[in-house]
Scaffold this motif. Structure first.
Motif, PDB file in Angstrom:
ATOM      1  N   ALA A   1      48.939  49.782  37.556  1.00 53.85           N
ATOM      2  CA  ALA A   1      48.465  50.154  36.220  1.00 53.85           C
ATOM      3  C   ALA A   1      48.520  51.661  36.022  1.00 53.85           C
ATOM      4  N   SER A   2      48.153  52.407  37.050  1.00 48.80           N
ATOM      5  CA  SER A   2      48.172  53.868  36.968  1.00 48.80           C
ATOM      6  C   SER A   2      49.586  54.426  36.957  1.00 48.80           C
ATOM      7  N   ARG A   3      50.375  54.017  37.927  1.00 46.51           N
ATOM      8  CA  ARG A   3      51.702  54.609  38.111  1.00 46.51           C
ATOM      9  C   ARG A   3      52.745  54.074  37.144  1.00 46.51           C
ATOM     10  N   ILE A   4      52.697  52.792  36.869  1.00 42.77           N
ATOM     11  CA  ILE A   4      53.750  52.190  36.053  1.00 42.77           C
ATOM     12  C   ILE A   4      53.362  52.157  34.580  1.00 42.77           C
ATOM     13  N   ALA A   5      52.127  51.742  34.297  1.00 40.78           N
ATOM     14  CA  ALA A   5      51.706  51.595  32.900  1.00 40.78           C
ATOM     15  C   ALA A   5      51.018  52.837  32.357  1.00 40.78           C
ATOM     16  N   GLY A   6      50.655  53.771  33.231  1.00 39.71           N
ATOM     17  CA  GLY A   6      50.013  54.998  32.772  1.00 39.71           C
ATOM     18  C   GLY A   6      48.589  54.808  32.276  1.00 39.71           C
ATOM     19  N   ILE A   7      47.917  53.787  32.763  1.00 37.91           N
ATOM     20  CA  ILE A   7      46.535  53.514  32.370  1.00 37.91           C
ATOM     21  C   ILE A   7      45.624  53.971  33.508  1.00 37.91           C
ATOM     22  N   GLU A   8      44.537  54.651  33.180  1.00 31.25           N
ATOM     23  CA  GLU A   8      43.581  55.043  34.217  1.00 31.25           C
ATOM     24  C   GLU A   8      43.035  53.781  34.864  1.00 31.25           C
ATOM     25  N   ALA A   9      43.136  53.688  36.168  1.00 34.64           N
ATOM     26  CA  ALA A   9      42.712  52.472  36.862  1.00 34.64           C
ATOM     27  C   ALA A   9      42.245  52.808  38.266  1.00 34.64           C
ATOM     28  N   TYR A  10      41.279  52.041  38.735  1.00 37.94           N
ATOM     29  CA  TYR A  10      40.830  52.151  40.114  1.00 37.94           C
ATOM     30  C   TYR A  10      40.190  50.846  40.532  1.00 37.94           C
ATOM     31  N   SER A  11      39.942  50.730  41.836  1.00 35.59           N
ATOM     32  CA  SER A  11      39.405  49.498  42.412  1.00 35.59           C
ATOM     33  C   SER A  11      38.056  49.754  43.050  1.00 35.59           C
ATOM     34  N   VAL A  12      37.239  48.714  43.047  1.00 43.97           N
ATOM     35  CA  VAL A  12      35.935  48.791  43.694  1.00 43.97           C
ATOM     36  C   VAL A  12      35.667  47.457  44.381  1.00 43.97           C
ATOM     37  N   HIS A  13      35.040  47.530  45.546  1.00 47.14           N
ATOM     38  CA  HIS A  13      34.576  46.303  46.189  1.00 47.14           C
ATOM     39  C   HIS A  13      33.479  45.709  45.318  1.00 47.14           C
ATOM     40  N   ALA A  14      33.502  44.421  45.135  1.00 44.11           N
ATOM     41  CA  ALA A  14      32.530  43.759  44.264  1.00 44.11           C
ATOM     42  C   ALA A  14      31.094  44.041  44.683  1.00 44.11           C
ATOM     43  N   SER A  15      30.855  44.150  45.976  1.00 43.28           N
ATOM     44  CA  SER A  15      29.490  44.402  46.454  1.00 43.28           C
ATOM     45  C   SER A  15      28.999  45.791  46.069  1.00 43.28           C
ATOM     46  N   GLU A  16      29.903  46.687  45.698  1.00 48.13           N
ATOM     47  CA  GLU A  16      29.528  48.049  45.327  1.00 48.13           C
ATOM     48  C   GLU A  16      29.551  48.280  43.820  1.00 48.13           C
ATOM     49  N   TYR A  17      29.940  47.275  43.062  1.00 48.25           N
ATOM     50  CA  TYR A  17      30.095  47.422  41.618  1.00 48.25           C
ATOM     51  C   TYR A  17      28.838  47.967  40.939  1.00 48.25           C
ATOM     52  N   SER A  18      27.700  47.330  41.164  1.00 46.49           N
ATOM     53  CA  SER A  18      26.490  47.714  40.422  1.00 46.49           C
ATOM     54  C   SER A  18      26.027  49.126  40.760  1.00 46.49           C
ATOM     55  N   GLU A  19      26.274  49.580  41.968  1.00 48.18           N
ATOM     56  CA  GLU A  19      25.836  50.912  42.389  1.00 48.18           C
ATOM     57  C   GLU A  19      26.785  52.020  41.953  1.00 48.18           C
ATOM     58  N   HIS A  20      28.087  51.737  41.925  1.00 49.11           N
ATOM     59  CA  HIS A  20      29.061  52.803  41.742  1.00 49.11           C
ATOM     60  C   HIS A  20      29.847  52.771  40.441  1.00 49.11           C
ATOM     61  N   VAL A  21      29.844  51.666  39.726  1.00 55.30           N
ATOM     62  CA  VAL A  21      30.726  51.554  38.570  1.00 55.30           C
ATOM     63  C   VAL A  21      30.002  51.141  37.296  1.00 55.30           C
ATOM     64  N   HIS A  22      29.078  50.216  37.393  1.00 54.84           N
ATOM     65  CA  HIS A  22      28.513  49.579  36.202  1.00 54.84           C
ATOM     66  C   HIS A  22      27.991  50.576  35.167  1.00 54.84           C
ATOM     67  N   ASN A  23      27.309  51.596  35.590  1.00 48.39           N
ATOM     68  CA  ASN A  23      26.739  52.545  34.630  1.00 48.39           C
ATOM     69  C   ASN A  23      27.794  53.313  33.853  1.00 48.39           C
ATOM     70  N   PHE A  24      29.010  53.386  34.358  1.00 48.30           N
ATOM     71  CA  PHE A  24      30.065  54.146  33.696  1.00 48.30           C
ATOM     72  C   PHE A  24      30.982  53.289  32.839  1.00 48.30           C
ATOM     73  N   LEU A  25      30.884  51.972  32.994  1.00 53.33           N
ATOM     74  CA  LEU A  25      31.727  51.079  32.205  1.00 53.33           C
ATOM     75  C   LEU A  25      31.231  51.003  30.772  1.00 53.33           C
ATOM     76  N   GLN A  26      32.167  50.877  29.847  1.00 49.12           N
ATOM     77  CA  GLN A  26      31.813  50.759  28.432  1.00 49.12           C
ATOM     78  C   GLN A  26      32.905  50.000  27.696  1.00 49.12           C
ATOM     79  N   ARG A  27      32.658  49.720  26.440  1.00 51.08           N
ATOM     80  CA  ARG A  27      33.685  49.063  25.622  1.00 51.08           C
ATOM     81  C   ARG A  27      34.950  49.908  25.680  1.00 51.08           C
ATOM     82  N   GLY A  28      36.085  49.255  25.664  1.00 51.83           N
ATOM     83  CA  GLY A  28      37.342  49.962  25.820  1.00 51.83           C
ATOM     84  C   GLY A  28      37.805  50.007  27.266  1.00 51.83           C
ATOM     85  N   HIS A  29      36.986  49.507  28.173  1.00 55.85           N
ATOM     86  CA  HIS A  29      37.354  49.374  29.575  1.00 55.85           C
ATOM     87  C   HIS A  29      37.554  47.888  29.853  1.00 55.85           C
ATOM     88  N   LEU A  30      38.338  47.587  30.861  1.00 51.20           N
ATOM     89  CA  LEU A  30      38.587  46.203  31.247  1.00 51.20           C
ATOM     90  C   LEU A  30      38.263  46.036  32.725  1.00 51.20           C
TER      91      LEU A  30
END
Length: 145
Positions: A64-93
């Motif tokens: 997604a980053s290299r080919i489609a030019g969309i900002e993208a990253y991965s997170v382990h599901a067990s770390e989602y609530s601690e590291h990602v959830h607060n930053f997610l918003q509409r317009g993110h997938l």
């Protein structure tokens, strides 16, 4: 070839990988997955998964980053609530990956994201799983039960 035992399931899955990938691509072309819509609609893609599914998420975020030019990253599901959830918003997938569609941490992340109004795309072998029911988009991967 010898019969594979439970201790060799990973070897069997590795051997089945290329065929499963081809079947999934064929299914995507038949389904008409809205890749144009996804590319135009979402500013950021986060893949969320556990175990060997996390490797697929890393590959997807790279593509997604290299080919489609969309900002993208991965997170382990067990770390989602601690590291990602607060930053997610509409317009993110959130792309939630679980072969069974029942991986506890992945389902939990999808549930939290959905409650926040973030769209979820499920990659699973079981479209009527818990994960599939939480997702706006469901892509059925052809990797068995």
């Amino acid at each position: 070839m010898e019969e594979l035992t439970a201790s060799h399931y990973m070897i069997r899955e590795i051997r089945e990988g290329p065929a499963a990938f081809r079947e999934t691509l064929e299914a995507l072309s038949v389904m008409g997955v809205p890749s144009d819509e996804i590319g135009a609609r979402y500013r950021r893609i986060i893949t969320c998964s556990s175990g060997s599914s996390h490797h697929a998420g890393l590959c997807l975020s790279y593509a997604a980053s290299r080919i489609a030019g969309i900002e993208a990253y991965s997170v382990h599901a067990s770390e989602y609530s601690e590291h990602v959830h607060n930053f997610l918003q509409r317009g993110h997938l959130l792309v939630a990956i679980s072969q069974s569609g029942e991986s506890v941490d992945t389902v939990r992340a999808a549930r939290l994201a959905s409650a926040k109004g973030v769209d979820v795309l499920a990659l699973t072998s079981v479209p009527d799983s818990t994960l599939g029911s939480l997702a706006r988009y469901v892509v059925v991967v052809k990797c068995g039960v």
